[in-house]
Enzyme design. Structure first.
Site, PDB file in Angstrom:
ATOM      1  N   GLU A 264       0.845  -1.199   0.000  1.00 50.97           N
ATOM      2  CA  GLU A 264       0.000   0.000   0.000  1.00 50.97           C
ATOM      3  C   GLU A 264       0.877   1.244   0.000  1.00 50.97           C
ATOM      4  O   GLU A 264       1.845   1.308   0.763  1.00 50.97           O
ATOM      5  CB  GLU A 264      -0.931  -0.009   1.225  1.00 50.97           C
ATOM      6  CG  GLU A 264      -1.931  -1.158   1.198  1.00 50.97           C
ATOM      7  CD  GLU A 264      -2.928  -1.117   2.350  1.00 50.97           C
ATOM      8  OE1 GLU A 264      -2.878  -0.154   3.147  1.00 50.97           O
ATOM      9  OE2 GLU A 264      -3.751  -2.036   2.469  1.00 50.97           O
ATOM     10  N   HIS A 283      -8.158   1.262   1.469  1.00 50.96           N
ATOM     11  CA  HIS A 283      -8.076   1.012   2.912  1.00 50.96           C
ATOM     12  C   HIS A 283      -9.016   1.952   3.674  1.00 50.96           C
ATOM     13  O   HIS A 283      -8.609   2.737   4.542  1.00 50.96           O
ATOM     14  CB  HIS A 283      -6.638   1.192   3.412  1.00 50.96           C
ATOM     15  CG  HIS A 283      -6.341   0.340   4.619  1.00 50.96           C
ATOM     16  ND1 HIS A 283      -5.122  -0.247   4.832  1.00 50.96           N
ATOM     17  CD2 HIS A 283      -7.110  -0.006   5.684  1.00 50.96           C
ATOM     18  CE1 HIS A 283      -5.144  -0.924   5.981  1.00 50.96           C
ATOM     19  NE2 HIS A 283      -6.342  -0.789   6.500  1.00 50.96           N
TER      20      HIS A 283
END
Length: 530
Positions: A264, A283
């Protein structure tokens, strides 16, 4: 006397700030977007620092923090905090694990509805000036089967929402008791394979551990029911992203939605970006106003309690103990955790009750901290690195695991004895440990007397008590390059069943274990890693 100073280094909710500054008991300074160099310059002025995911509390920052007593993380993960350095410096690290439960469960359920009805794709199509209704035909969730992998706080909340929509819920959680599953109206399956072949939707809610990494790999994805829809709002790495992309392109999996990723932010060249029947969100599980307010308020209350009352809530490292008590129970803390870890690896995964018996001098002090470290070791496989001495009892309760403590003042054979027993469907598995002077030893396994070091790799064998067995085991280990450090033997009667406990220098290979299992005289072989 000046009040303790608290640095809020990342934005938290206004209610959290107000709670910190309530009654002017703390001097709260909000200063965000600080790099490591600036933090090092100013951190010595503060007793506590509160961060989210942006600010890194590194070893150099902690080493410069001469007054720091508390690091508060407004959220669950503490990847941006050097917990080991904090622990060595006596700094308590707190997190806020409860504030985002509902938000994450709701996001998972929102994604479930999106993969059922292709909502994001339909929206994008209309914005592209198209009107093709047939392309976006979906499925109802009513009367469909949702498979939930992991029934902790978030999995349980998702279960409630699915049942309200008329879904049947089947759950796979090796550590969840049958009674807890019934209370959630979920059908507990014994094997993950049973869930994979029966679920129309699958949602994952487990911690990321060595055991759960790529839990849904290519082989397991191939086992799923054709047309299944998969959601992951838990941890990146639980799903093999390359295998998922391939299964989506082949249409074996009808659709999927991911909120978390192995890397990420998601790399530009990720194969996931080009898959049309996949929904991606950055997220967002905890990204609601309520969750942000919740974690801000929760961490503010925890920091206040730690600084002003000495009460530790939601610590991810060792809770504070006064020096006198720590001197007495310190060795038991480390030993208790290892005994708990040992028991978790020889016991069935779904345990109904954990019994802890203290005998001897250890009864002279409060053993609460020891019980918590035992629970931490015992539950580590179930909860991963999120489990610590403070939240272990609550996690045990969420699994329906009963904790039963007993005490015996009689000294017996040992001046101090810790006995742990796991009860599962009437079967009892146990381990006990004692100190030989200052040296800890495992002194019994399943009520059989042994003597083994609670360290490194331990191989536990049940075998027929027959001449030559020990030599055969030693030969097998030697042929595979595994050295025996110590060996302890115990038997119930001559010619009966013997227990052999070996401390090894290295972990046995699968090939070696297969060779051991091939011997008709070996009834069981378990590798314990401490």
């Amino acid at each position: 006397m000046n009040p303790p100073r608290v640095l809020v280094a990342d934005s938290i909710s206004p209610r959290g700030i107000d709670e910190l500054g309530r009654d002017n008991a703390l001097n709260v300074i909000v200063q965000t977007k600080l790099g490591e160099t600036k933090l090092i310059e100013i951190i010595s002025e503060f007793s506590a620092i509160i961060v989210r995911s942006e600010t890194k509390v590194t070893a150099p920052v902690l080493n410069a923090a001469t007054k720091l007593r508390v690091v508060g993380r407004a959220g669950v993960g503490v990847d941006n905090v050097d917990v080991d350095t904090a622990t060595r410096r006596g700094v308590v690290v707190l997190n806020a694990p409860g504030g985002n439960t509902v938000s994450t469960a709701e996001h998972a359920f929102s994604l479930l509805l999106c993969v059922a009805r292709k909502i994001p794709q339909a929206d994008a199509s209309i914005r592209g000036k198209n009107w093709d209704r047939k392309q976006f035909e979906g499925v109802e969730v009513y009367n469909k089967t949702l498979g939930v992998i992991g029934m902790g706080r978030i999995g349980s909340e998702l279960c409630r929402r699915a049942i309200a929509f008329g879904m049947r819920v089947i759950a796979y959680d090796p550590y969840l008791s049958a009674a807890r599953a019934r209370s959630l109206q979920a059908e507990l399956v014994e094997d993950l394979d049973d869930l994979l072949v029966n679920a129309d939707f699958i949602s994952i809610h487990t911690p990321l551990t060595n055991e759960t990494r790529h839990l849904l790999n290519a082989a397991r994805l191939a086992q799923t029911k054709p047309g299944v829809r998969i959601i992951n709002c838990a941890r990146g790495g639980l799903v093999d992203e390359t295998a998922l992309a391939s299964a989506l392109k082949d249409r074996h999996i009808a659709a999927a939605a991911l909120d978390v990723f192995e890397i990420e932010p998601l790399p530009d060249d990720s194969p996931l970006r080009s898959v049309p029947n996949l929904i991606l969100t950055p997220h967002l599980g905890a990204s609601t106003a309520e969750a942000q307010e919740g974690v801000g308020l929760e961490i503010a209350q925890s920091v206040r309690a730690a600084l002003l009352e000495g009460t530790i809530r939601n610590a991810v490292n060792m809770p504070s103990l006064d020096a006198k008590t720590l001197a007495i129970i310190g060795p038991h803390l480390r030993f208790g955790e290892k005994l708990g870890r040992f028991l978790s690896q020889v016991a069935p995964r779904r345990v109904d009750e954990l019994k802890i018996n203290y005998s001897g001098k250890v009864n002279e002090v409060d053993t609460t901290a020891i019980t918590r470290t035992i629970l931490k070791g015992f539950l580590q496989n179930a909860g991963g690195t999120d489990i610590n001495e403070v939240n272990a009892p609550a996690f045990a309760e969420s699994l329906g695991l009963k904790i039963n403590e007993t005490r015996l003042s009689a000294v017996g054979d040992y001046s101090d004895l810790l006995e742990l027993s796991a009860v599962a469907e009437g079967k009892v598995v146990s381990v006990a440990g004692a100190f030989f002077g200052v040296t800890p030893r495992i002194v019994s396994v399943n009520s059989r007397p042994v003597e083994a070091r609670p360290h490194g790799v331990v191989l536990v064998l049940e075998n027929t008590d027959r001449p030559g067995i020990v030599g055969r085991i030693g030969t097998l280990l030697g042929e595979h390059g595994v050295n025996i450090a110590t060996m302890s033997l115990s038997r119930n009667q001559a010619g009966g069943t013997a227990l052999t406990v070996l401390n090894l220098d290295t972990v046995p290979s699968e090939e070696l274990l297969a060779a051991i299992h091939d011997s008709e005289d070996i009834h069981s072989a378990q590798v314990i890693q401490l």
